[in-house]
Design an enzyme around this catalytic site. Structure first.
Site, PDB file in Angstrom:
ATOM      1  N   TYR A  15      -4.986 -10.040  -3.321  1.00  0.00           N
ATOM      2  CA  TYR A  15      -5.851 -10.783  -4.248  1.00  0.00           C
ATOM      3  C   TYR A  15      -5.678 -10.325  -5.706  1.00  0.00           C
ATOM      4  O   TYR A  15      -6.448 -10.746  -6.579  1.00  0.00           O
ATOM      5  CB  TYR A  15      -7.320 -10.611  -3.829  1.00  0.00           C
ATOM      6  CG  TYR A  15      -7.622 -11.115  -2.434  1.00  0.00           C
ATOM      7  CD1 TYR A  15      -8.033 -12.431  -2.215  1.00  0.00           C
ATOM      8  CD2 TYR A  15      -7.489 -10.285  -1.322  1.00  0.00           C
ATOM      9  CE1 TYR A  15      -8.304 -12.898  -0.929  1.00  0.00           C
ATOM     10  CE2 TYR A  15      -7.752 -10.736  -0.030  1.00  0.00           C
ATOM     11  CZ  TYR A  15      -8.162 -12.035   0.153  1.00  0.00           C
ATOM     12  OH  TYR A  15      -8.423 -12.504   1.417  1.00  0.00           O
ATOM     13  N   ASP A  16      -4.704  -9.470  -5.977  1.00  0.00           N
ATOM     14  CA  ASP A  16      -4.523  -8.944  -7.334  1.00  0.00           C
ATOM     15  C   ASP A  16      -4.486 -10.021  -8.429  1.00  0.00           C
ATOM     16  O   ASP A  16      -5.066  -9.831  -9.501  1.00  0.00           O
ATOM     17  CB  ASP A  16      -3.251  -8.081  -7.424  1.00  0.00           C
ATOM     18  CG  ASP A  16      -3.452  -6.688  -6.827  1.00  0.00           C
ATOM     19  OD1 ASP A  16      -4.610  -6.295  -6.613  1.00  0.00           O
ATOM     20  OD2 ASP A  16      -2.450  -6.007  -6.583  1.00  0.00           O
ATOM     21  N   LYS A  18      -2.550   0.051 -12.652  1.00  0.00           N
ATOM     22  CA  LYS A  18      -3.456  -0.244 -11.536  1.00  0.00           C
ATOM     23  C   LYS A  18      -3.838   1.058 -10.825  1.00  0.00           C
ATOM     24  O   LYS A  18      -4.996   1.264 -10.456  1.00  0.00           O
ATOM     25  CB  LYS A  18      -2.787  -1.215 -10.547  1.00  0.00           C
ATOM     26  CG  LYS A  18      -3.669  -1.562  -9.363  1.00  0.00           C
ATOM     27  CD  LYS A  18      -3.006  -2.473  -8.338  1.00  0.00           C
ATOM     28  CE  LYS A  18      -3.869  -2.561  -7.078  1.00  0.00           C
ATOM     29  NZ  LYS A  18      -3.238  -3.282  -5.968  1.00  0.00           N
ATOM     30  N   PHE A  25      -0.214  -7.147  -5.086  1.00  0.00           N
ATOM     31  CA  PHE A  25      -0.196  -7.902  -3.838  1.00  0.00           C
ATOM     32  C   PHE A  25      -1.596  -8.461  -3.581  1.00  0.00           C
ATOM     33  O   PHE A  25      -2.524  -8.243  -4.364  1.00  0.00           O
ATOM     34  CB  PHE A  25       0.255  -7.003  -2.674  1.00  0.00           C
ATOM     35  CG  PHE A  25      -0.742  -5.940  -2.273  1.00  0.00           C
ATOM     36  CD1 PHE A  25      -0.872  -4.773  -3.013  1.00  0.00           C
ATOM     37  CD2 PHE A  25      -1.558  -6.104  -1.157  1.00  0.00           C
ATOM     38  CE1 PHE A  25      -1.788  -3.790  -2.643  1.00  0.00           C
ATOM     39  CE2 PHE A  25      -2.475  -5.130  -0.776  1.00  0.00           C
ATOM     40  CZ  PHE A  25      -2.582  -3.972  -1.527  1.00  0.00           C
ATOM     41  N   ASP A  68      -8.597   1.288   4.970  1.00  0.00           N
ATOM     42  CA  ASP A  68      -9.030  -0.078   5.194  1.00  0.00           C
ATOM     43  C   ASP A  68      -9.661  -0.515   3.891  1.00  0.00           C
ATOM     44  O   ASP A  68     -10.456   0.213   3.287  1.00  0.00           O
ATOM     45  CB  ASP A  68     -10.028  -0.181   6.351  1.00  0.00           C
ATOM     46  CG  ASP A  68     -10.082  -1.605   6.886  1.00  0.00           C
ATOM     47  OD1 ASP A  68      -9.018  -2.140   7.248  1.00  0.00           O
ATOM     48  OD2 ASP A  68     -11.175  -2.206   6.912  1.00  0.00           O
ATOM     49  N   SER A  69      -9.253  -1.671   3.439  1.00  0.00           N
ATOM     50  CA  SER A  69      -9.663  -2.085   2.105  1.00  0.00           C
ATOM     51  C   SER A  69      -9.887  -3.584   2.074  1.00  0.00           C
ATOM     52  O   SER A  69      -9.504  -4.296   3.006  1.00  0.00           O
ATOM     53  CB  SER A  69      -8.594  -1.677   1.085  1.00  0.00           C
ATOM     54  OG  SER A  69      -7.302  -1.993   1.565  1.00  0.00           O
ATOM     55  N   HIS A  88      -9.443   0.898  -6.602  1.00  0.00           N
ATOM     56  CA  HIS A  88     -10.235   1.374  -5.480  1.00  0.00           C
ATOM     57  C   HIS A  88      -9.424   2.359  -4.625  1.00  0.00           C
ATOM     58  O   HIS A  88      -9.915   3.382  -4.189  1.00  0.00           O
ATOM     59  CB  HIS A  88     -10.688   0.174  -4.643  1.00  0.00           C
ATOM     60  CG  HIS A  88      -9.562  -0.780  -4.288  1.00  0.00           C
ATOM     61  ND1 HIS A  88      -8.659  -1.232  -5.213  1.00  0.00           N
ATOM     62  CD2 HIS A  88      -9.180  -1.332  -3.102  1.00  0.00           C
ATOM     63  CE1 HIS A  88      -7.786  -2.028  -4.622  1.00  0.00           C
ATOM     64  NE2 HIS A  88      -8.068  -2.095  -3.341  1.00  0.00           N
ATOM     65  N   ARG A  89      -8.136   2.030  -4.399  1.00  0.00           N
ATOM     66  CA  ARG A  89      -7.286   2.896  -3.569  1.00  0.00           C
ATOM     67  C   ARG A  89      -7.054   4.240  -4.265  1.00  0.00           C
ATOM     68  O   ARG A  89      -7.128   5.294  -3.642  1.00  0.00           O
ATOM     69  CB  ARG A  89      -5.949   2.178  -3.292  1.00  0.00           C
ATOM     70  CG  ARG A  89      -4.998   2.928  -2.375  1.00  0.00           C
ATOM     71  CD  ARG A  89      -3.946   2.008  -1.764  1.00  0.00           C
ATOM     72  NE  ARG A  89      -4.583   0.977  -0.964  1.00  0.00           N
ATOM     73  CZ  ARG A  89      -4.755  -0.289  -1.374  1.00  0.00           C
ATOM     74  NH1 ARG A  89      -4.300  -0.685  -2.538  1.00  0.00           N
ATOM     75  NH2 ARG A  89      -5.396  -1.143  -0.610  1.00  0.00           N
ATOM     76  N   LYS A 103       0.853  -1.205   0.000  1.00  0.00           N
ATOM     77  CA  LYS A 103       0.000   0.000   0.000  1.00  0.00           C
ATOM     78  C   LYS A 103       0.882   1.246   0.000  1.00  0.00           C
ATOM     79  O   LYS A 103       0.631   2.203  -0.728  1.00  0.00           O
ATOM     80  CB  LYS A 103      -0.874   0.039   1.261  1.00  0.00           C
ATOM     81  CG  LYS A 103      -2.046  -0.910   1.319  1.00  0.00           C
ATOM     82  CD  LYS A 103      -2.847  -0.564   2.569  1.00  0.00           C
ATOM     83  CE  LYS A 103      -3.982  -1.521   2.831  1.00  0.00           C
ATOM     84  NZ  LYS A 103      -4.689  -1.191   4.085  1.00  0.00           N
TER      85      LYS A 103
HETATM   86  P1  ITT Z   1      -2.775  -1.910   7.160  1.00  0.00           P
HETATM   87  O1  ITT Z   1      -3.996  -2.202   7.969  1.00  0.00           O
HETATM   88  O2  ITT Z   1      -1.546  -1.774   8.006  1.00  0.00           O
HETATM   89  O3  ITT Z   1      -2.936  -0.759   6.209  1.00  0.00           O
HETATM   90  P2  ITT Z   1      -3.423  -4.455   5.907  1.00  0.00           P
HETATM   91  O4  ITT Z   1      -2.816  -5.232   4.779  1.00  0.00           O
HETATM   92  O5  ITT Z   1      -3.728  -5.210   7.158  1.00  0.00           O
HETATM   93  O6  ITT Z   1      -2.464  -3.197   6.211  1.00  0.00           O
HETATM   94  P3  ITT Z   1      -6.253  -3.997   5.561  1.00  0.00           P
HETATM   95  O7  ITT Z   1      -6.572  -4.320   6.970  1.00  0.00           O
HETATM   96  O8  ITT Z   1      -6.915  -2.799   4.936  1.00  0.00           O
HETATM   97  O9  ITT Z   1      -4.692  -3.744   5.369  1.00  0.00           O
HETATM   98  O10 ITT Z   1      -6.516  -5.291   4.682  1.00  0.00           O
HETATM   99  C1  ITT Z   1      -6.606  -5.163   3.328  1.00  0.00           C
HETATM  100  C2  ITT Z   1      -6.444  -6.519   2.680  1.00  0.00           C
HETATM  101  O11 ITT Z   1      -7.320  -6.573   1.546  1.00  0.00           O
HETATM  102  C3  ITT Z   1      -5.034  -6.683   2.129  1.00  0.00           C
HETATM  103  O12 ITT Z   1      -4.166  -7.293   3.062  1.00  0.00           O
HETATM  104  C4  ITT Z   1      -5.293  -7.532   0.890  1.00  0.00           C
HETATM  105  O13 ITT Z   1      -5.398  -8.891   1.245  1.00  0.00           O
HETATM  106  C5  ITT Z   1      -6.647  -7.032   0.420  1.00  0.00           C
HETATM  107  N1  ITT Z   1      -6.452  -5.892  -0.499  1.00  0.00           N
HETATM  108  C6  ITT Z   1      -6.721  -4.576  -0.262  1.00  0.00           C
HETATM  109  N2  ITT Z   1      -6.376  -3.811  -1.296  1.00  0.00           N
HETATM  110  C7  ITT Z   1      -5.867  -4.654  -2.214  1.00  0.00           C
HETATM  111  C8  ITT Z   1      -5.315  -4.467  -3.492  1.00  0.00           C
HETATM  112  O14 ITT Z   1      -5.160  -3.272  -4.019  1.00  0.00           O
HETATM  113  N3  ITT Z   1      -4.892  -5.547  -4.158  1.00  0.00           N
HETATM  114  C9  ITT Z   1      -5.009  -6.774  -3.638  1.00  0.00           C
HETATM  115  N4  ITT Z   1      -5.494  -7.044  -2.422  1.00  0.00           N
HETATM  116  C10 ITT Z   1      -5.923  -5.977  -1.709  1.00  0.00           C
END
Ligand code: ITT
Length: 199
Positions: A150-151, A171, A148, A70-71, A176-177, A13
């Site tokens: 689920y990409d 990308k 990274f 949060d994503s 979404h980000r 991220k």
């Molecule tokens: P932080 O909370 O420290 O930011 P995290 O990886 O734990 O890191 P999240 O709690 O937001 O972040 O979880 C998001 C998850 O969703 C992430 O670990 C991926 O598995 C998935 N994800 C989110 N955005 C993604 C993307 O752009 N591409 C692929 N998978 C994504």
């Protein structure tokens, strides 16, 4: 405002944000610049709640404005799972993908969307949150080595490639980000200084 902290422990991220912010007049620091930070428990029940928890906590520790996202991936046939549990769905990216593909086996509907909510906080208070989404389908097997999470199994609408087959720039044009970020950037540039005058 002298800088803003990107409050994420996810280096992928962070790399996406570094690229997105490269052209802007906003200095970005990461949690790496604030040693000793302990990430808060993400115990909210929505993306927005969890993004707010992360941003508020970092803004206190770093004594600076902070943003967090949060994503996750919402899959229609799985009633929106893994959703806010996307990172906790299994231990590694490969296992998360394997679990998801297993749960989708035999299901015709492979529609899904990535969602990202970015919250911006200062002094422990959430000032604003912005949501972005990208719709697409879940492939039957992983493709591509970029990105990274689920990409490799997500193909955005209008493309014949998975997110992991797109370059980071490609990308970042549709993700979404990036979409949540575009909305957040307006706020950072135009309004954040109203709240952070003393910073
Ligand atoms: P932080 O909370 O420290 O930011 P995290 O990886 O734990 O890191 P999240 O709690 O937001 O972040 O979880 C998001 C998850 O969703 C992430 O670990 C991926 O598995 C998935 N994800 C989110 N955005 C993604 C993307 O752009 N591409 C692929 N998978 C994504």
């Amino acid at each position: 405002m002298s800088f803003i902290v990107a409050a994420t422990g996810n280096q992928h991220k962070l790399a996406e944000y570094a690229k997105l912010l490269a052209d802007q007049d906003v200095e970005i620091k990461s949690l790496n610049d604030f040693p000793g930070y302990t990430e808060p428990e993400e115990n909210g029940s929505t993306f927005e709640e969890n993004a707010g928890i992360k941003a508020a906590s970092a803004s206190i520790y770093c004594s600076a404005p902070a943003f967090a996202d949060d994503s996750g991936l919402e899959v229609e046939a799985l009633d929106g799972r893994p959703g806010i549990h996307s990172s906790r769905y299994a231990a590694t990216d490969a296992e998360r993908i394997a679990r998801l593909l297993g749960e989708l086996e035999g299901k015709e509907n492979r529609r899904a969307r990535f969602v990202c909510v970015i919250s911006i906080a200062f002094n422990g208070e959430v000032l604003a949150s912005f949501e972005g989404e990208v719709k697409g389908t879940i492939l039957t097997e992983p493709r591509g080595g970029n990105g990274f999470g689920y990409d490799p199994i997500f193909q955005p609408d209008g493309f014949d490639k998975s997110f992991a087959e797109l370059s980071q720039d490609e990308k970042n044009r549709i993700s979404h980000r990036a979409r949540a970020y575009a909305k957040a950037l307006e706020f950072v540039e135009d309004e954040l200084s109203v709240f952070t005058d003393q910073f």
